[in-house]
Design an enzyme around this catalytic site. Structure first.
Site, PDB file in Angstrom:
ATOM      1  N   CYS A  78       5.023  -2.483   8.799  1.00 46.68           N
ATOM      2  CA  CYS A  78       3.697  -2.203   8.239  1.00 46.68           C
ATOM      3  C   CYS A  78       3.445  -0.749   7.861  1.00 46.68           C
ATOM      4  O   CYS A  78       2.662  -0.462   6.944  1.00 46.68           O
ATOM      5  CB  CYS A  78       2.611  -2.637   9.227  1.00 46.68           C
ATOM      6  SG  CYS A  78       2.875  -4.266   9.970  1.00 46.68           S
ATOM      7  N   CYS A  81       3.484   0.876   4.202  1.00 47.71           N
ATOM      8  CA  CYS A  81       2.374   0.662   3.265  1.00 47.71           C
ATOM      9  C   CYS A  81       1.050   1.198   3.800  1.00 47.71           C
ATOM     10  O   CYS A  81       0.266   1.782   3.057  1.00 47.71           O
ATOM     11  CB  CYS A  81       2.222  -0.819   2.959  1.00 47.71           C
ATOM     12  SG  CYS A  81       3.376  -1.439   1.720  1.00 47.71           S
ATOM     13  N   HIS A  82       0.783   0.954   5.081  1.00 45.68           N
ATOM     14  CA  HIS A  82      -0.533   1.280   5.630  1.00 45.68           C
ATOM     15  C   HIS A  82      -0.588   2.666   6.273  1.00 45.68           C
ATOM     16  O   HIS A  82      -1.676   3.132   6.627  1.00 45.68           O
ATOM     17  CB  HIS A  82      -0.953   0.221   6.650  1.00 45.68           C
ATOM     18  CG  HIS A  82      -1.125  -1.139   6.055  1.00 45.68           C
ATOM     19  ND1 HIS A  82      -2.212  -1.490   5.287  1.00 45.68           N
ATOM     20  CD2 HIS A  82      -0.315  -2.226   6.076  1.00 45.68           C
ATOM     21  CE1 HIS A  82      -2.085  -2.745   4.885  1.00 45.68           C
ATOM     22  NE2 HIS A  82      -0.937  -3.214   5.343  1.00 45.68           N
ATOM     23  N   MET A 119      -0.395  -7.590  -0.266  1.00 43.79           N
ATOM     24  CA  MET A 119      -0.025  -7.788   1.132  1.00 43.79           C
ATOM     25  C   MET A 119       0.984  -8.930   1.236  1.00 43.79           C
ATOM     26  O   MET A 119       0.739 -10.038   0.745  1.00 43.79           O
ATOM     27  CB  MET A 119      -1.286  -8.138   1.932  1.00 43.79           C
ATOM     28  CG  MET A 119      -1.022  -8.535   3.362  1.00 43.79           C
ATOM     29  SD  MET A 119      -0.764  -7.123   4.439  1.00 43.79           S
ATOM     30  CE  MET A 119      -0.709  -7.982   6.023  1.00 43.79           C
ATOM     31  N   HIS A 358       4.122   9.654  -6.600  1.00 41.41           N
ATOM     32  CA  HIS A 358       5.387   9.130  -6.086  1.00 41.41           C
ATOM     33  C   HIS A 358       6.566   9.843  -6.737  1.00 41.41           C
ATOM     34  O   HIS A 358       6.840  10.987  -6.425  1.00 41.41           O
ATOM     35  CB  HIS A 358       5.449   7.619  -6.288  1.00 41.41           C
ATOM     36  CG  HIS A 358       6.572   6.962  -5.552  1.00 41.41           C
ATOM     37  ND1 HIS A 358       6.709   7.047  -4.183  1.00 41.41           N
ATOM     38  CD2 HIS A 358       7.613   6.206  -5.993  1.00 41.41           C
ATOM     39  CE1 HIS A 358       7.795   6.375  -3.805  1.00 41.41           C
ATOM     40  NE2 HIS A 358       8.358   5.863  -4.886  1.00 41.41           N
ATOM     41  N   HIS A 400       6.804   3.058 -11.795  1.00 42.02           N
ATOM     42  CA  HIS A 400       7.882   3.487 -10.892  1.00 42.02           C
ATOM     43  C   HIS A 400       9.078   3.889 -11.755  1.00 42.02           C
ATOM     44  O   HIS A 400      10.001   3.104 -11.980  1.00 42.02           O
ATOM     45  CB  HIS A 400       8.259   2.375  -9.925  1.00 42.02           C
ATOM     46  CG  HIS A 400       9.105   2.869  -8.774  1.00 42.02           C
ATOM     47  ND1 HIS A 400      10.433   3.192  -8.915  1.00 42.02           N
ATOM     48  CD2 HIS A 400       8.793   3.124  -7.478  1.00 42.02           C
ATOM     49  CE1 HIS A 400      10.908   3.599  -7.754  1.00 42.02           C
ATOM     50  NE2 HIS A 400       9.931   3.574  -6.863  1.00 42.02           N
TER      51      HIS A 400
END
Length: 574
Positions: A78, A81-82, A119, A358, A400
């Site tokens: 997790c 991402c979080h 998610m 990014h 990306h």
């Protein structure tokens, strides 16, 4: 392990949860953002044992052993991402004020079925058991635990000079064509492979940090710098009779980026690395990796001017216009131009761009840095000469680009291209404000590829082709192939290359990843990436004929992902 309470998904769901489940199920296999979440959500290298447990009023009670299990799942599945502190990054924030209000049933439903916003469906994919889902729904209602910091004492303890500079060769001592060597990440084997681009043979494999993210070349072309997700940097001297590691350091607990100084007069003098945790960058001696300066990136976001405790460092690139490193700070949306002319008194220009910066690369002149703010669906253009933001360009869903791709469009002149994780488009941005001022810093054309899930787009100054992968597209027919456009006739669409089929290997997911040219620009290398216990390969395509030229198979090629040609990386050719 006994988990307190019964999984609530077996009971009656609230109307809100039922609505969420229906919507999520409909998108569970087709949503391209799920692929993006899988890519970004790779395991964090934070050691759960190093994180102190904090219990929170109003949250379900957990035993010590349950906390330890939940921490391990969180950092494995997790945190990417979080965020380590659950403040939100690519994923939404998961702090107790939010999660307790949502409630146990909602949280279990979300974890089980995922969401259209990206998610993953951890339950229906069988990645987590119902008991683990209940555990995680309990856990995220507690205050996030904080990992330890990583400062100068820790860096000094990890720093090793394996061969002193004075003991290294004064000239190249091998017969290798260094310019055409490829550094290939063996992601899950903790190694890189050095492959001879002429013979297509593996020169040797070298142990590195965990899951090397990128390889970068020093300005001289002598030193190869690789950084693992565990923040370990290895310096490899390509001049030695047999290339070998000469220095190493660990600059944090988790990291992604490393670069070497390239401005005239400072070649090979400094190296820099950016960390995810702690959120900071470190400037090091360019020959020994001795840590010299550590600078935190914690600060205010560019949009709401709110403090963010975990703004991770993403891409870093070396300026050719000034003695500076250009540093992307992901969560604050700020791009830092760090001047290393006086290493003891660093000066920094902070440019506000957009959130979730990014990756990116230079335009063809090496003046303008084109970088994706992926969750903002924008590309920021930095004028490295004037040290200003030239533009923010709206592009497709979740750009990306890797380093992106530069070529001359038949109608619009010089352009830089990015593909997208979230949709099938390729955005072409004009990059010549002098000769094509009306096209500069605008999307002048949008191509359509096979689908979402693309990680890299690539071309070469000597090529007439534009390649892109679709590594994380949910359709295997798309993820196992690559698309190629003829730059001279973009309107005719793309041709599909059956890369995984050409690899001729049985079993495995065979995801096709990252086109990379050789030095001459007449070959394109693709990774065919399967799991650690499955066979992988590298497929070499003839750029002129678009036919199979060679398949590189070797038992040492375990999970090959990124490939970095020495010459192209050294001189920023893309």
């Amino acid at each position: 392990m006994l988990i307190k309470g019964k999984p609530l998904l077996t009971g009656i769901m609230t109307a809100m949860s039922v609505s969420l489940l229906s919507l999520s199920i409909a998108h569970a296999t087709a949503n391209p953002e799920d692929a993006e979440a899988a890519y970004k959500g790779a395991a964090s290298t934070v050691d759960p044992a190093s994180v102190k447990t904090i219990r929170t009023a109003g949250a379900p009670d957990l035993t010590d052993s349950e906390f330890e299990m939940a921490k391990e799942i969180y950092f494995q599945r997790c945190a990417g991402c979080h965020g380590v502190l659950r403040k939100g990054a690519t994923g939404k924030p998961l702090t107790p004020d939010i999660t307790q209000e949502r409630g146990q049933a909602y949280l279990e439903a979300l974890i089980t079925y995922g969401s259209p916003a990206g998610m993953p469906n951890w339950g229906t994919s069988d990645e987590l058991t119902p008991e683990e889902i209940t555990l995680m729904a309990n856990y995220i209602q507690h205050t996030p635990p904080t990992p330890p910091e990583w400062g100068m004492p820790e860096m000094k303890d990890s720093w090793k000079v394996l061969v002193k500079p004075e003991d290294r060769p004064k000239k190249q001592m091998n017969d290798l064509n260094l310019a055409n060597i490829f550094s290939v990440t063996l992601r899950d084997d903790g190694k890189i492979a050095l492959i001879d681009g002429d013979s297509k043979e593996i020169i040797k494999t070298i142990e590195t940090g965990y899951a090397v993210h990128i390889s970068r070349m020093s300005a001289s072309g002598r030193y190869l710098l690789v950084i693992g997700r565990d923040a370990r940097i290895d310096m490899i001297d390509l001049w030695m009779k047999e290339p070998a590691r000469v220095a190493e350091i660990k600059v944090g607990i988790e990291a992604r980026s490393v670069e070497s100084s390239k401005f005239k007069g400072y070649e090979d003098k400094y190296a820099i690395a950016g960390s995810y945790w702690p959120p900071q960058y470190t400037i090091m001696d360019g020959e020994t990796l001795e840590p010299l300066q550590i600078v935190s990136t914690r600060g205010m976001t560019v949009d709401t001017q709110e403090y963010h405790p975990e703004p991770r460092v993403a891409a870093i690139i070396a300026s050719h216009e000034h003695p500076e490193f250009i540093v992307n700070v992901k969560e604050t949306g700020r791009i830092l131009l760090v001047n290393y002319e006086d290493i003891d008194n660093l000066t920094t220009t902070s440019i506000g761009a957009a959130l979730y910066l990014h990756d990116g690369g230079w335009d063809s002149t090496h003046r303008y840095f084109m970088t994706a703010a992926n969750n903002s669906d924008k590309v920021a253009v930095i004028d490295s000469k004037e040290r200003t933001l030239a533009a923010l360009v709206d592009v497709g869903k979740i750009p990306h680009p890797g380093r992106g791709a530069n070529f001359v469009h038949p109608e619009f002149g010089p352009v830089w291209a990015t593909s997208h994780l979230g949709d099938e488009t390729i955005s072409l941005i004009g990059t010549d404000p002098v000769n094509y001022p009306d096209n500069a810093w605008k999307v002048v054309s949008t191509l359509k590829g096979q689908g979402g899930g693309s990680l890299f787009v690539k071309t070469h100054p000597k090529s007439t082709h534009l390649y892109l992968d679709t590594t994380f597209n949910p359709d295997a027919k798309i993820s196992q192939t690559a698309a190629v456009f003829d730059i001279r006739n973009l309107d005719q669409g793309y041709k599909v290359l059956p890369i995984a089929e050409w690899a001729d290997i049985e079993g495995g997911v065979k995801r096709v990843l990252q086109p990379e040219y050789n030095q001459a620009g007449d070959e394109v290398w693709f990774s065919v990436w399967s799991q650690q216990d499955e066979i992988s390969a590298i497929v070499v395509v003839d750029d002129k004929t678009l036919e199979l030229k060679k398949v590189i198979k070797d038992k040492r090629l375990i999970t090959p992902t990124g490939k970095f040609n020495v010459y192209n990386t050294q001189y920023d050719v893309y």
